[in-house]
Scaffold this motif. Sequence first.
Motif, PDB file in Angstrom:
ATOM      1  N   PHE A  68       0.780  -1.410  -0.031  1.00 33.46           N
ATOM      2  CA  PHE A  68       0.011  -0.264  -0.043  1.00 33.46           C
ATOM      3  C   PHE A  68       0.928   1.283  -0.019  1.00 33.46           C
ATOM      4  N   LEU A  69       1.860   1.354   0.843  1.00 35.73           N
ATOM      5  CA  LEU A  69       2.528   2.324   1.052  1.00 35.73           C
ATOM      6  C   LEU A  69       3.598   2.907  -0.349  1.00 35.73           C
ATOM      7  N   ASN A  70       4.039   1.724  -0.961  1.00 32.85           N
ATOM      8  CA  ASN A  70       4.411   1.837  -2.108  1.00 32.85           C
ATOM      9  C   ASN A  70       3.850   2.444  -3.211  1.00 32.85           C
ATOM     10  N   GLN A  71       2.496   1.929  -3.471  1.00 34.87           N
ATOM     11  CA  GLN A  71       1.529   2.403  -4.240  1.00 34.87           C
ATOM     12  C   GLN A  71       1.131   3.991  -3.874  1.00 34.87           C
ATOM     13  N   ALA A  72       1.047   4.317  -2.610  1.00 38.83           N
ATOM     14  CA  ALA A  72       0.800   5.645  -2.473  1.00 38.83           C
ATOM     15  C   ALA A  72       1.787   6.591  -2.665  1.00 38.83           C
ATOM     16  N   ILE A  73       3.014   6.192  -2.435  1.00 37.13           N
ATOM     17  CA  ILE A  73       4.337   6.979  -2.777  1.00 37.13           C
ATOM     18  C   ILE A  73       4.461   7.003  -4.212  1.00 37.13           C
ATOM     19  N   LYS A  74       4.028   6.109  -4.926  1.00 38.97           N
ATOM     20  CA  LYS A  74       4.112   6.169  -6.366  1.00 38.97           C
ATOM     21  C   LYS A  74       3.036   7.215  -6.982  1.00 38.97           C
ATOM     22  N   TYR A  75       1.914   7.331  -6.167  1.00 38.73           N
ATOM     23  CA  TYR A  75       0.972   8.133  -6.601  1.00 38.73           C
ATOM     24  C   TYR A  75       1.210   9.564  -6.361  1.00 38.73           C
ATOM     25  N   LEU A  76       2.013   9.825  -5.028  1.00 41.02           N
ATOM     26  CA  LEU A  76       2.197  11.381  -4.737  1.00 41.02           C
ATOM     27  C   LEU A  76       3.287  11.687  -5.640  1.00 41.02           C
ATOM     28  N   ARG A  77       4.355  10.867  -5.851  1.00 40.86           N
ATOM     29  CA  ARG A  77       5.397  11.302  -6.868  1.00 40.86           C
ATOM     30  C   ARG A  77       4.897  11.761  -8.142  1.00 40.86           C
ATOM     31  N   SER A  78       3.605  11.158  -8.801  1.00 33.80           N
ATOM     32  CA  SER A  78       3.037  11.631 -10.116  1.00 33.80           C
ATOM     33  C   SER A  78       2.377  12.731 -10.056  1.00 33.80           C
ATOM     34  N   LEU A  79       2.224  13.236  -8.827  1.00 35.30           N
ATOM     35  CA  LEU A  79       1.401  14.687  -8.871  1.00 35.30           C
ATOM     36  C   LEU A  79       2.265  15.675  -9.169  1.00 35.30           C
ATOM     37  N   LYS A  80       1.849  16.748  -9.693  1.00 39.88           N
ATOM     38  CA  LYS A  80       2.682  17.770 -10.129  1.00 39.88           C
ATOM     39  C   LYS A  80       2.906  18.585  -8.779  1.00 39.88           C
ATOM     40  N   SER A  81       3.907  19.509  -8.965  1.00 33.91           N
ATOM     41  CA  SER A  81       4.356  20.298  -7.943  1.00 33.91           C
ATOM     42  C   SER A  81       3.071  21.244  -7.403  1.00 33.91           C
ATOM     43  N   SER A  82       2.310  21.582  -8.264  1.00 33.73           N
ATOM     44  CA  SER A  82       1.318  22.505  -7.819  1.00 33.73           C
ATOM     45  C   SER A  82      -0.101  21.722  -7.367  1.00 33.73           C
ATOM     46  N   ALA A  83       0.001  20.614  -7.018  1.00 35.13           N
ATOM     47  CA  ALA A  83      -1.035  19.824  -6.428  1.00 35.13           C
ATOM     48  C   ALA A  83      -1.246  20.154  -5.111  1.00 35.13           C
ATOM     49  N   ARG A  84      -2.210  19.885  -4.482  1.00 33.71           N
ATOM     50  CA  ARG A  84      -2.508  20.318  -3.032  1.00 33.71           C
ATOM     51  C   ARG A  84      -2.966  19.041  -2.293  1.00 33.71           C
ATOM     52  N   LEU A  85      -2.226  18.969  -1.136  1.00 36.71           N
ATOM     53  CA  LEU A  85      -2.274  18.052  -0.073  1.00 36.71           C
ATOM     54  C   LEU A  85      -2.623  18.133   1.053  1.00 36.71           C
ATOM     55  N   CYS A  86      -3.566  17.299   1.776  1.00 39.32           N
ATOM     56  CA  CYS A  86      -3.890  18.057   3.336  1.00 39.32           C
ATOM     57  C   CYS A  86      -3.911  16.533   4.076  1.00 39.32           C
ATOM     58  N   ALA A  87      -3.310  16.578   5.273  1.00 43.02           N
ATOM     59  CA  ALA A  87      -3.260  15.145   6.000  1.00 43.02           C
ATOM     60  C   ALA A  87      -4.198  15.498   7.349  1.00 43.02           C
ATOM     61  N   VAL A  88      -5.040  14.692   7.583  1.00 37.70           N
ATOM     62  CA  VAL A  88      -6.142  14.922   8.709  1.00 37.70           C
ATOM     63  C   VAL A  88      -6.324  13.559   9.492  1.00 37.70           C
ATOM     64  N   THR A  89      -6.293  13.802  10.843  1.00 41.01           N
ATOM     65  CA  THR A  89      -6.412  12.643  11.887  1.00 41.01           C
ATOM     66  C   THR A  89      -7.799  12.326  12.087  1.00 41.01           C
ATOM     67  N   ILE A  90      -8.236  11.244  12.023  1.00 42.94           N
ATOM     68  CA  ILE A  90      -9.572  10.888  12.199  1.00 42.94           C
ATOM     69  C   ILE A  90      -9.721  11.141  13.683  1.00 42.94           C
ATOM     70  N   ALA A  91     -10.779  11.921  14.124  1.00 46.14           N
ATOM     71  CA  ALA A  91     -10.885  12.511  15.702  1.00 46.14           C
ATOM     72  C   ALA A  91     -11.880  11.720  16.184  1.00 46.14           C
TER      73      ALA A  91
END
Length: 236
Positions: free
Chosen positions: A213-236
């Motif tokens: 899973f982590l390799n798949q996710a890393i590969k996806y993030l690397r495919s995104l352009k530098s202008s792409a937006r991300l946000c990390a959230v914790t399920i509260a």
Amino acid sequence: MPIKPLTDQVVTVCFAPGEDADWFSASEKAERLLNVTGTTPSRRYHVRHRRFIGWITCFFTYYLLDTARKFGAITKAAGGRKGRLDLNGAAAAAATEARLRWHAWNQYMNSTPATARPARLWEDFLAQHQADPTKITLNEARRRFHAQPRVIAMLASAGVHEFDPYELAAYQAGEHAYAGLHWRIAIVGDLLITAEGKVLKAASDNMADRLVFLNQAIKYLRSLKSSARLCAVTIA
């Protein structure tokens, strides 16, 4: 590793071009796709500062979400434009910390003959329980796992580092595997929601499934352009 409570999980949310890219939108998307209620921003990303003019940009929050400061300068953020997030720095810091922890664990485990012997993984005991719950209850499976000398030693550790016995598979796989697991987690978290609205997650808590899973996710993030937006959230 045991199944983490949903409330402890960190979700990386990716936004499509033109989509509202703020914490509220990330929270709304995570709640809808994961069927949960309530999330909080997770300031887990190191912030990149431009060379030469970094002393200026380090004070400005443009293209960043929910920032943290130290002496006025921005140090971390819950997300923002990919180009402003220092993903490589976060990975390097996590890998260094994991390597130090692994070396401390390795030295500690090799201090006695009993703890030097590899222990059976939690996944083995869990599989026994799942095969016949009437024969081996979940509590009994956990008791047998904890009763092993190496696991007892990990539970009893009280030094600078704490050793999670449910990471035993990663520890016993060696320094590179253990560090590799943790630098990936530092960037991705526990789940990832793509810009297309697809949820990426591990098939189980087995280390191999986690790494797939982590390799798949890393590969996806690397495919995104530098202008792409991300946000990390914790399920509260």
